[in-house]
Design a protein around this motif. Sequence first.
Motif, PDB file in Angstrom:
ATOM      1  N   UNK A 277      23.903 -14.879 -33.284  1.00  0.00           N
ATOM      2  CA  UNK A 277      22.885 -15.207 -34.288  1.00  0.00           C
ATOM      3  C   UNK A 277      23.262 -16.440 -35.098  1.00  0.00           C
ATOM      4  N   UNK A 278      24.569 -16.730 -35.182  1.00  0.00           N
ATOM      5  CA  UNK A 278      25.033 -17.899 -35.928  1.00  0.00           C
ATOM      6  C   UNK A 278      24.927 -19.203 -35.145  1.00  0.00           C
ATOM      7  N   UNK A 279      24.495 -19.123 -33.896  1.00  0.00           N
ATOM      8  CA  UNK A 279      24.358 -20.334 -33.092  1.00  0.00           C
ATOM      9  C   UNK A 279      23.314 -21.271 -33.696  1.00  0.00           C
ATOM     10  N   UNK A 280      23.321 -22.519 -33.241  1.00  0.00           N
ATOM     11  CA  UNK A 280      22.444 -23.551 -33.795  1.00  0.00           C
ATOM     12  C   UNK A 280      20.973 -23.249 -33.533  1.00  0.00           C
ATOM     13  N   UNK A 281      20.118 -23.879 -34.325  1.00  0.00           N
ATOM     14  CA  UNK A 281      18.679 -23.734 -34.139  1.00  0.00           C
ATOM     15  C   UNK A 281      18.271 -24.226 -32.753  1.00  0.00           C
ATOM     16  N   UNK A 282      18.922 -25.287 -32.268  1.00  0.00           N
ATOM     17  CA  UNK A 282      18.620 -25.815 -30.939  1.00  0.00           C
ATOM     18  C   UNK A 282      18.923 -24.773 -29.865  1.00  0.00           C
ATOM     19  N   UNK A 283      20.017 -24.060 -30.023  1.00  0.00           N
ATOM     20  CA  UNK A 283      20.374 -23.000 -29.077  1.00  0.00           C
ATOM     21  C   UNK A 283      19.288 -21.928 -29.051  1.00  0.00           C
ATOM     22  N   UNK A 284      18.866 -21.489 -30.225  1.00  0.00           N
ATOM     23  CA  UNK A 284      17.859 -20.434 -30.294  1.00  0.00           C
ATOM     24  C   UNK A 284      16.507 -20.908 -29.766  1.00  0.00           C
ATOM     25  N   UNK A 285      16.209 -22.185 -29.924  1.00  0.00           N
ATOM     26  CA  UNK A 285      14.977 -22.725 -29.344  1.00  0.00           C
ATOM     27  C   UNK A 285      15.036 -22.679 -27.823  1.00  0.00           C
ATOM     28  N   UNK A 286      16.189 -23.010 -27.261  1.00  0.00           N
ATOM     29  CA  UNK A 286      16.348 -22.962 -25.802  1.00  0.00           C
ATOM     30  C   UNK A 286      16.212 -21.531 -25.292  1.00  0.00           C
ATOM     31  N   UNK A 287      16.770 -20.599 -26.041  1.00  0.00           N
ATOM     32  CA  UNK A 287      16.676 -19.193 -25.653  1.00  0.00           C
ATOM     33  C   UNK A 287      15.222 -18.741 -25.658  1.00  0.00           C
ATOM     34  N   UNK A 288      14.501 -19.078 -26.708  1.00  0.00           N
ATOM     35  CA  UNK A 288      13.094 -18.665 -26.788  1.00  0.00           C
ATOM     36  C   UNK A 288      12.269 -19.271 -25.649  1.00  0.00           C
ATOM     37  N   UNK A 289      12.471 -20.544 -25.412  1.00  0.00           N
ATOM     38  CA  UNK A 289      11.716 -21.190 -24.340  1.00  0.00           C
ATOM     39  C   UNK A 289      12.059 -20.588 -22.976  1.00  0.00           C
ATOM     40  N   UNK A 290      13.326 -20.241 -22.783  1.00  0.00           N
ATOM     41  CA  UNK A 290      13.711 -19.592 -21.527  1.00  0.00           C
ATOM     42  C   UNK A 290      13.011 -18.251 -21.392  1.00  0.00           C
ATOM     43  N   UNK A 291      12.969 -17.490 -22.459  1.00  0.00           N
ATOM     44  CA  UNK A 291      12.269 -16.200 -22.429  1.00  0.00           C
ATOM     45  C   UNK A 291      10.792 -16.393 -22.076  1.00  0.00           C
ATOM     46  N   UNK A 292      10.162 -17.373 -22.679  1.00  0.00           N
ATOM     47  CA  UNK A 292       8.737 -17.602 -22.438  1.00  0.00           C
ATOM     48  C   UNK A 292       8.486 -18.005 -20.979  1.00  0.00           C
ATOM     49  N   UNK A 293       9.361 -18.844 -20.432  1.00  0.00           N
ATOM     50  CA  UNK A 293       9.226 -19.232 -19.018  1.00  0.00           C
ATOM     51  C   UNK A 293       9.412 -18.021 -18.109  1.00  0.00           C
ATOM     52  N   UNK A 294      10.439 -17.243 -18.392  1.00  0.00           N
ATOM     53  CA  UNK A 294      10.735 -16.079 -17.569  1.00  0.00           C
ATOM     54  C   UNK A 294       9.608 -15.047 -17.629  1.00  0.00           C
TER      55      UNK A 294
END
Length: 203
Positions: free
Chosen positions: A155-172
Amino acid sequence: MKRGKFIVLEGPDKSGKSTHAARLVHELRARGRKVVHTREPGGTAFAEAIRSILLSNEYTVHPLAEILLYEAARAQHTHGLILPALRRGEVVLSERYTMATLAYQGGGRHLAMPLVRRLNRIATSGLVPDLTVVLDIPGSCLKTRDRRRKLDRLERESLAFHRRVREAYRRLARREPKTALVDADRPKEAVHADLLALIEKVL
């Protein structure tokens, strides 16, 4: 005996997985279903011990070491808890499973997706959920939801990291079979109704 059903709630941190999972489990049990409520990483004593290492702020973890620990916990979880429950004909509702690794280690950490998929298959012996629901929330919710809770290492990861995670979830969610995307940035009652409708179709 008829095989049980395996249902997974996925989504970024603070998307409401635990809240909705608890309510769904309560409702399904009230309807007479035998339900096992579990989570990843975790679900067994060994996997929970790995979870405490993975989420601890004490360590800096190399991405390869990180994914191998997740998969070790998943192998124990799958073979020690999920598969036995499914063989008994029970419903297993898990907060996260293999898609989380694709989103976080594949999307967030930039590990090669073929590698992540191969490790997922090895750890699960090919087990695939009957339904995966991705709870989608904007990245801003990470800071505004449940502010009293101490943030873990992921959860402490950067905002950019969390954006990549969200976009990956949406693609998947758009590409993977037996997967649905639900807008979780709405009143809980509306989200719950959508989740229950999706689960009822599977059951």
